[in-house]
Write an enzyme that holds these catalytic residues in place. Sequence first.
Site, PDB file in Angstrom:
ATOM      1  N   LYS A 278     -38.676  14.272   1.747  1.00  0.00           N
ATOM      2  CA  LYS A 278     -37.801  15.153   2.742  1.00  0.00           C
ATOM      3  C   LYS A 278     -36.467  15.568   2.296  1.00  0.00           C
ATOM      4  O   LYS A 278     -36.025  14.661   1.138  1.00  0.00           O
ATOM      5  CB  LYS A 278     -37.747  14.410   4.183  1.00  0.00           C
ATOM      6  CG  LYS A 278     -38.682  14.123   5.202  1.00  0.00           C
ATOM      7  CD  LYS A 278     -38.468  13.466   6.281  1.00  0.00           C
ATOM      8  CE  LYS A 278     -39.356  13.482   7.259  1.00  0.00           C
ATOM      9  NZ  LYS A 278     -39.915  14.500   7.714  1.00  0.00           N
ATOM     10  N   ARG A 352     -50.213  11.168  11.799  1.00  0.00           N
ATOM     11  CA  ARG A 352     -51.565  11.806  12.229  1.00  0.00           C
ATOM     12  C   ARG A 352     -52.630  10.493  11.276  1.00  0.00           C
ATOM     13  O   ARG A 352     -53.399  10.248  11.979  1.00  0.00           O
ATOM     14  CB  ARG A 352     -52.077  13.082  12.003  1.00  0.00           C
ATOM     15  CG  ARG A 352     -51.627  13.456  10.556  1.00  0.00           C
ATOM     16  CD  ARG A 352     -51.682  15.007  10.609  1.00  0.00           C
ATOM     17  NE  ARG A 352     -50.361  15.485  10.942  1.00  0.00           N
ATOM     18  CZ  ARG A 352     -50.040  16.873  10.951  1.00  0.00           C
ATOM     19  NH1 ARG A 352     -50.945  17.797  10.622  1.00  0.00           N
ATOM     20  NH2 ARG A 352     -48.781  17.110  11.230  1.00  0.00           N
TER      21      ARG A 352
HETATM   22  N1  BES Z   1     -41.816  12.227  11.751  1.00  0.00           N
HETATM   23  C1  BES Z   1     -41.886  13.776  11.306  1.00  0.00           C
HETATM   24  C2  BES Z   1     -41.643  14.632  12.089  1.00  0.00           C
HETATM   25  C3  BES Z   1     -40.251  14.931  12.693  1.00  0.00           C
HETATM   26  C4  BES Z   1     -39.419  15.922  11.784  1.00  0.00           C
HETATM   27  C5  BES Z   1     -39.682  14.515  13.754  1.00  0.00           C
HETATM   28  C6  BES Z   1     -37.972  16.135  12.060  1.00  0.00           C
HETATM   29  C7  BES Z   1     -38.591  14.923  14.275  1.00  0.00           C
HETATM   30  C8  BES Z   1     -37.914  15.446  13.496  1.00  0.00           C
HETATM   31  C9  BES Z   1     -43.330  13.796  10.720  1.00  0.00           C
HETATM   32  O1  BES Z   1     -43.837  12.690  10.132  1.00  0.00           O
HETATM   33  C10 BES Z   1     -43.386  14.845   9.571  1.00  0.00           C
HETATM   34  O2  BES Z   1     -42.836  14.868   8.691  1.00  0.00           O
HETATM   35  N2  BES Z   1     -43.799  15.931   9.910  1.00  0.00           N
HETATM   36  C11 BES Z   1     -44.164  16.914   9.154  1.00  0.00           C
HETATM   37  C12 BES Z   1     -45.601  17.653   9.180  1.00  0.00           C
HETATM   38  C13 BES Z   1     -45.560  18.894   8.153  1.00  0.00           C
HETATM   39  C14 BES Z   1     -45.508  18.093   6.658  1.00  0.00           C
HETATM   40  C15 BES Z   1     -47.063  19.365   8.267  1.00  0.00           C
HETATM   41  C16 BES Z   1     -42.912  18.062   9.628  1.00  0.00           C
HETATM   42  O3  BES Z   1     -42.778  18.524  10.859  1.00  0.00           O
HETATM   43  O4  BES Z   1     -42.331  18.712   8.918  1.00  0.00           O
HETATM   44 MN    MN Z   2     -43.635  12.730   7.939  1.00  0.00          MN
END
Ligand code: BES
Ligand code: MN
Length: 496
Positions: A278, A352
């Site tokens: 990230k 997931r």
């Molecule tokens: N924990 C995150 C989702 C998230 C991001 C929650 C920001 C709250 C604020 C999750 O694990 C994630 O990183 N999801 C990705 C999915 C994507 C790679 C398809 C996302 O939302 O960017």
């Molecule tokens: Mn994630």
Amino acid sequence: MDYSIETAPIETLTSDCIIIGVYQNQQLIPSDAGLSRSLQDLIVKVVNRGDTAGKLGETVLINVVPDSSVERVLLVGLGENKALSPKSFRKALSSAAMSLKKPFIKSIICGLAQAPVEGCNIQWNVRQIVEVFSDSVYQFTALKSEKETESKLQKIVITAPGSVHELAHTGLLQGLAIAEGINLAKSMADLPGNICTPTYMAEQALELNKNHAELSVKVLEEAEMQELGMGSLLSVSRGSRQPAKLITLEYKGAKNDAKPVVLVGKGVTFDAGGISLKPAAGMDEMKYDMCGGAAVMGALLAAVKMQLPLNIVGLIPASENLPDGDANKPGDIVTSMLGKTIEILNTDAEGRLILCDTLTYAERYNPDVVIDMATLTGACLVALGRIPSGLLGNDDDLCNALIKAGEASCDSVWRLPLWEEYQELLKSPFADLANIGGKDAGTITAACFLSHFTKNFRWAHLDIAGTAWRSGQFKGATGRPVPLLMQYLIDRTNAA
Ligand code: BES
Ligand code: MN
Ligand code: ZN
């Protein structure tokens, strides 16, 4: 904090401050009968001077009340003189609570339980008073050397007419239980990732086990998960030095053969994204990626405190998601417990991956329904903002019950479609499923992914990415969706 119900007239009780509601037309809550002539006159004088117009949430503190045992009066605006909406009632309460964060206010008497609220009775009002005040005095000081809190409140007395004392008392007990569940969830979620690890979460669950005989807690270690074939879950924790834990909490409040409600909560104690790292900005907030798991623990605690006549199982897959030489790589293919192979195109879609094996595991509890909750997708924030949680599921009755419970608890959800057509997006040329569906409809494709693992039971998924915590100046966990879950569980016991 000490909460109680009193049926005596508000002015006969002693405290640092009494809370009285005032509508725009100068009507008061509690209405005239509950207040002396002189106090009414004083309030009318303050209102006539223009110090408050009774607008919803407006507050004025009257800090001297001549010739009275009343120390102070906080007037809270209730808006137009009609039944408040549940959300407006909560707004009035929270502005009252905010304006009482003063060093000299240690005890209060709240007269607002008697305000009419659309579709609600005094039981609901009292429960909300407890929830809102408990929320407002919460401050995460565990890791500060100075434990000074803004609020010095220690005692809250809620007034109610004697005729509805019983209802008010039930509301008090529910409010206390739910507030305790919310507090547990918040205080665990606000901890940083270096303290709140999967092992820490497991220890907290075992702690609950110790203190409550109705609960039994078991923690599955990685070796046991390996035995069960949880290749998807374990692939996420492989990139971390902290071992994953699969925490199971069982509450037995009903007959042995009553099918349980199974609650599943994502417990990623820190989500750096893994190899699909990230960006740095705001990454600290990914300590909140275990809020689903924290809510499950909070809900189980509240269920114990309320002695709900239900069987409830909580399942929390807890793991970190970090980059490492042994971490998942984009393109890796893993085999889930169900046997389906998954191509991991983005290691940041890890929620997931740990949930799917947990949902497969849930089957062995022969669930009546399964509700999972997860800070699953940033896309949910884009779609719905921070007001409702996202709701998706394979059963209309369950989804409708959750929507209703969301409204009643002011912990709302909004349903998104889980149509077959979206499944296209999860096709992989190399495995049974891809773990991401591209940039469109991210919240839906995440739920589509989970739906492959929930075919054998009634299931709903709550995406709490926008609701589990607040960012910015008031950064902190909210404890959502504990209120929603508890309302749903209470509704179930009432329906039975
Ligand atoms: N924990 C995150 C989702 C998230 C991001 C929650 C920001 C709250 C604020 C999750 O694990 C994630 O990183 N999801 C990705 C999915 C994507 C790679 C398809 C996302 O939302 O960017
Ligand atoms: Mn994630
Ligand atoms: Zn995550």
